[in-house]
Motif scaffolding. Structure first.
Motif, mmCIF file in Angstrom:
data_model
loop_
_atom_site.group_PDB
_atom_site.id
_atom_site.type_symbol
_atom_site.label_atom_id
_atom_site.label_comp_id
_atom_site.label_asym_id
_atom_site.label_seq_id
_atom_site.Cartn_x
_atom_site.Cartn_y
_atom_site.Cartn_z
ATOM 1 N N GLU A 214 6.566 -1.880 0.680
ATOM 2 C CA GLU A 214 7.712 -0.976 0.782
ATOM 3 C C GLU A 214 8.554 -0.954 -0.494
ATOM 4 O O GLU A 214 9.079 0.098 -0.866
ATOM 5 N N LEU A 217 7.745 1.727 -3.031
ATOM 6 C CA LEU A 217 7.721 3.119 -2.591
ATOM 7 C C LEU A 217 8.361 4.073 -3.598
ATOM 8 O O LEU A 217 7.811 5.140 -3.881
ATOM 9 N N ILE A 248 6.699 4.473 7.068
ATOM 10 C CA ILE A 248 6.333 3.092 6.745
ATOM 11 C C ILE A 248 5.831 2.390 8.003
ATOM 12 O O ILE A 248 6.395 2.544 9.085
ATOM 13 N N ILE A 255 3.275 1.224 3.107
ATOM 14 C CA ILE A 255 3.051 2.654 3.251
ATOM 15 C C ILE A 255 1.629 2.970 2.803
ATOM 16 O O ILE A 255 1.145 2.416 1.804
#
Length: 359
Positions: A214, A217, A248, A255
């Motif tokens: 994450e 991202l 997510i 992701i």
């Protein structure tokens, strides 16, 4: 009684002699002096020989190493929409087929005959509709009689379309170009809608599916470059990110990302394990130091720098890591002389002897 006192006296004299000989004789004094000198020499330490690195700005490609899976561009299990006996199989296992190519045919003679019969009826209905249209213009028949003939013609044409659709279902064709797998049916066998005929796979281009933590991202974008390898080949492959999952995963906090890689030779196979290096962005100016010179601490990390002949501890903050280096985001300035060897012997204010300077 006197004899006992004499023995006690002799023992006391013997003990006194031994004590004098051990601690107060010339020999004992020499031994003590020698021990004192030896201890003094042991406590005395010379400067630690070290190598230094001059901190400087470096351009760094921010990339992460992750794992993923090779997926087919398109993959389908071929099945029939209708049941019946197989009258023909028109493909070789493991061969390449073109989109629309006939692969399997199911018995449909009864439907072909029904279509032929329907076509005769359509031809007759067309003639009837044409005659009634002329008669209507001459007002020889009513509008209702003409509409009835027209409806009959349209109904027969609709029936023809239904029969043609049923015949089309008896012919299994390739929905896209690709490589067909091993067949599970034989000529003359009964084919039902639940029977898988074979699998059809298109792997050019190949898709590379992987998950990104994450925290990365914001740096993962459509168009990001991907380098990867697979176990079955020594070649390095390249791919480009074309799609990112919009949500997510709540379990892994990652992701899902998908990239495409050209695969004209078919080296990449669906289901293969991929080792991926994902290029995130480029840092134009940052300080990178060897990993071994950064000492972890309870609260932060620490680096030793050379200043006025001694070691000085500097608390630092780190971020990006590679196989051999680590990014320093604060605590070290460009031009600082960083100690990169002899780290085990480092203490604040330890005297240093420079044996090499790395620029």
């Amino acid at each position: 009684m006197k004899t006992r006192y004499v023995i006690y006296l002799l023992l006391a004299l013997l003990i006194g002699y031994l004590i004098y000989n051990k601690f107060f004789s010339d020999r004992a004094k020499k031994i003590q002096a020698s021990d004192t000198k030896g201890k003094g020499k042991g406590k005395k330490n010379g400067p630690v020989a070290v190598r230094l690195m001059i901190a400087k700005d470096t351009v760094v490609d921010n990339a992460i190493d992750i794992t993923g899976t090779i997926d087919a561009n398109e993959k389908v299990s071929l099945i029939s929409e209708t049941a019946g006996n197989i009258t023909g199989i028109y493909f070789q296992e493991g061969s390449k087929v073109k989109k629309g190519q006939l692969l399997v045919k199911v018995y449909n003679q009864d439907q072909v005959a029904a279509l032929k019969q329907n076509e005769y009826q359509i031809a007759l209905a067309k003639q009837t509709e044409y005659r009634n249209k002329i008669l209507l213009q001459k007002e020889a028949i009513s509008q209702q009689e003409y509409d009835t003939s027209l409806t009959s013609l349209n109904t027969l044409q609709a029936q023809s379309d239904v029969i043609k659709a049923q015949i089309a279902k008896t012919e299994i064709r390739a929905p896209f170009s690709g490589t067909i797998g091993l067949r599970n049916v034989s000529p003359g066998g009964y084919l039902s809608p639940n029977t898988a005929i074979a699998s059809l796979v298109n792997v050019d281009p190949a898709k590379v599916t992987f998950s990104v933590p994450e925290k990365y991202l914001p740096l993962t974008k459509v168009g990001s470059k991907v380098n990867f390898t697979v176990t079955s080949s020594n070649k390095n492959f390249k791919a480009v990110v074309y799609a990112i999952e919009p949500s997510i995963d709540v379990t892994s906090r990652t992701i899902t990302v998908r990239a495409k890689a050209a695969n004209p030779d078919g080296i990449l196979q669906a289901g293969s394990f991929a080792k991926i290096n994902l290029q995130l962005d480029q840092t134009p100016k940052t300080i990178m130091l060897p990993t071994e010179c950064v000492v972890p601490d309870l609260k932060s990390s620490m680096v030793y720098v050379y200043h006025n002949g001694v070691a000085v501890a500097r608390p630092v903050k780190t971020d990006l890591r590679t196989d051999t280096k680590i990014q320093i985001t604060s605590g070290i300035n460009v031009g600082d002389s960083v100690v990169v060897s002899g780290i085990i012997q480092m203490r604040p204010k330890v005297a240093l002897k420079i044996i090499k300077v790395i620029k």
